[in-house]
Design a protein around this motif. Sequence first.
Motif, PDB file in Angstrom:
ATOM      1  N   ARG A   3       0.699  -1.303   0.139  1.00 47.05           N
ATOM      2  CA  ARG A   3       0.072  -0.238  -0.089  1.00 47.05           C
ATOM      3  C   ARG A   3       1.211   1.661  -0.043  1.00 47.05           C
ATOM      4  NH1 ARG A   3      -3.974   2.004   4.450  1.00 47.05           N
ATOM      5  NH2 ARG A   3      -5.345   3.489   3.570  1.00 47.05           N
ATOM      6  N   SER A  12      -0.316   4.339  -0.822  1.00 45.19           N
ATOM      7  CA  SER A  12      -1.391   5.247  -0.190  1.00 45.19           C
ATOM      8  C   SER A  12      -2.757   5.031  -0.193  1.00 45.19           C
ATOM      9  CB  SER A  12      -1.460   6.852  -0.836  1.00 45.19           C
ATOM     10  OG  SER A  12      -1.912   6.826  -2.364  1.00 45.19           O
ATOM     11  N   ASP A  13      -3.841   5.709   0.462  1.00 43.39           N
ATOM     12  CA  ASP A  13      -5.059   5.453   0.411  1.00 43.39           C
ATOM     13  C   ASP A  13      -5.876   5.103  -0.842  1.00 43.39           C
ATOM     14  OD1 ASP A  13      -5.898   4.786   2.895  1.00 43.39           O
ATOM     15  OD2 ASP A  13      -7.083   7.383   2.803  1.00 43.39           O
ATOM     16  N   ARG A  67     -10.845   8.333  -2.627  1.00 45.86           N
ATOM     17  CA  ARG A  67     -10.407   8.108  -1.424  1.00 45.86           C
ATOM     18  C   ARG A  67     -11.508   6.540  -0.817  1.00 45.86           C
ATOM     19  NH1 ARG A  67      -7.150  10.983   3.620  1.00 45.86           N
ATOM     20  NH2 ARG A  67      -7.580   9.851   5.208  1.00 45.86           N
ATOM     21  N   THR A  74     -10.207   0.382   3.563  1.00 48.04           N
ATOM     22  CA  THR A  74      -9.389   0.164   2.365  1.00 48.04           C
ATOM     23  C   THR A  74      -8.600  -1.480   3.650  1.00 48.04           C
ATOM     24  OG1 THR A  74      -7.792  -0.244   0.441  1.00 48.04           O
ATOM     25  CG2 THR A  74      -7.620   1.867   1.912  1.00 48.04           C
ATOM     26  N   ASP A 124      -1.751  -2.059   7.215  1.00 46.38           N
ATOM     27  CA  ASP A 124      -1.784  -1.195   5.974  1.00 46.38           C
ATOM     28  C   ASP A 124      -0.032  -1.371   5.731  1.00 46.38           C
ATOM     29  OD1 ASP A 124      -0.354   0.486   7.657  1.00 46.38           O
ATOM     30  OD2 ASP A 124      -2.102   2.033   7.277  1.00 46.38           O
TER      31      ASP A 124
END
Length: 585
Positions: free
Chosen positions: A15, A17-18, A49, A53, A83
């Motif tokens: 990951r 970023s979002d 966004r 997630t 994340d």
Amino acid sequence: LGEGLTNESGAWVRRVSDTEVEGMKLLGTFCYNPQAVFPIYFVMRVSKRPSATGFWKKQPPKYGVEAEWDKDAGNYKLYTHYDRELAGDDVGVWFSYETTEGEQLEVRMGVSFVSVENARLNLEAEQQERSFDDIRAAARRSWNDDLGRIRVEGGTDAQKKVFYTGLYHALIHPNVLSDVNGEYPAMESAEIRTAEGNRYTVFSLWDTYRNLHQLMTLVYPERQLEMVRSMIGMYKEWGWLPKWELYGRETFTMEGDPAIPVIVDTWMKGLRDFDMDAAYEAMRKSATTPGAQNRMRPDIDPYVEKGYVPLGFYARDLSGDNSVSHALEYYIADHALSLLADSLGRREDAALFRNRSLGYKNYYSPESGTFRPITGEGGFLTPFDPRQGENFEPVPGFHEGSAWNYTFYVPHDVYGLSKLMGGRRKFIDKLQMVFDEGLYDPANEPDIAYPYLFSYFRGEEWRTQREVNRLLAKYFTTAPDGIPGNDDTGTMSAWAVFSMMGFYPDCPGEPYYTLTSPVFDRVTVTLDRKYYPAGELVIETKRPDSGAVYIRSMTLGGKPLKRYRIGHDELLRGGRLTFELQNRK
């Protein structure tokens, strides 16, 4: 990630970023070659966004619980707070959104066979923040430009769909491997190199050497040249031309030395902007190196010594021995190499390879009327059923086919083969029998040029016209099964494209076409003037009705044409090929 249309599993995802993730998936083991493995890297961006997630991983059933437990969504483990990154055989990323009615989300993907950084670079350079609709419109324009290099008029709507679908298929592979900065994974190594121009990959050459590259040479010569340069680049990187290359890995799928006729055909048709010295060095290497050191022709020793490959020399199990198929491919490659050697003034090499190409005569058995495997003792295999292998079951000597699928596969010496079979009449009758008794296989490569062999004999050309039109109507349709089996990276489709236009390159490496009756009333091929100054090839057909398939007369450049096999240069110089058809032969 981790699963897909591949024999490999395994992936990782990180990951960023979002709205962005990156990662890698392992691909390869094509045709079960465990060494032909490679990564594909990706960067994915979403346009909004998410409200939440995370990652997910597929879990195996717990503690021996019954199989139905597998069907429950509970076998997916969700990561809602972790994340960073995840790896495994079946992993992924999930996004949740609060959306309004009619709201659209965009997902952008960039890929690279070099690195995540290059995947991101490709994404940004190729998409440039354009909208989905803009990119779709640009793709449509690009495909229309490519497909529009050949324009057809007349025929039915279904025939036009078949034709342009076939042309579309033919343009999918080989495909560009290099990134926007020119970087690509070098052949059979971990090295990353930078290409001048495009580096191509997916060279399914046992298939495509027969017709697809001839189509590229005629209609897309700028790409064919880059493909040839790519093949020569592979030789410079690992010492051999490709046989069946896949993303920088050699799979060694199928047999023969198929890069040779591709390069020779390109050269003989006047496309010569590549390193021929290196190319010839590579071809001669595979044609002369002893088998123990020969990656392309591991069973070359008896081929050189005796003119054929005996059963059991290369394969431990005779049911999986492809000795006849191997040798037939070598004969064709050596014939092409002899043409090139003669073109380059290498007379001794030309004679050497021409003589080798005639070794097919060793395999002909008058008793069976077909080619027949030869044992290690030098005699024909007994017992022998020339029809064995029709359904792809293993058969000694032949790969993916029966003896009938291979016996006429001597395109470089059709007259010599007919003499071996007892003369013109016996040759024609036996070839017609292959079609009449259903021994012809339209879904595999060795016999796909069979219909064109009739046209080598004056007065029998009508058989080519009849069979080609019959095969097109039967096997190439707009139905879901509208091609005869696996398209083999465009090979079957290229057969249809050429055949529907009215000419076909029936002998790989020779710059000639055999003519047949076109499907359309008019075909206009736009030629690249950089390579072909004429700029255009027009094929016109006059017919009393749609059922007329037999050629009554032909003209080329306004002059009567009596021959059914013409040279590439002759065809392009003529500029306009006109057929007049009739209903009866």
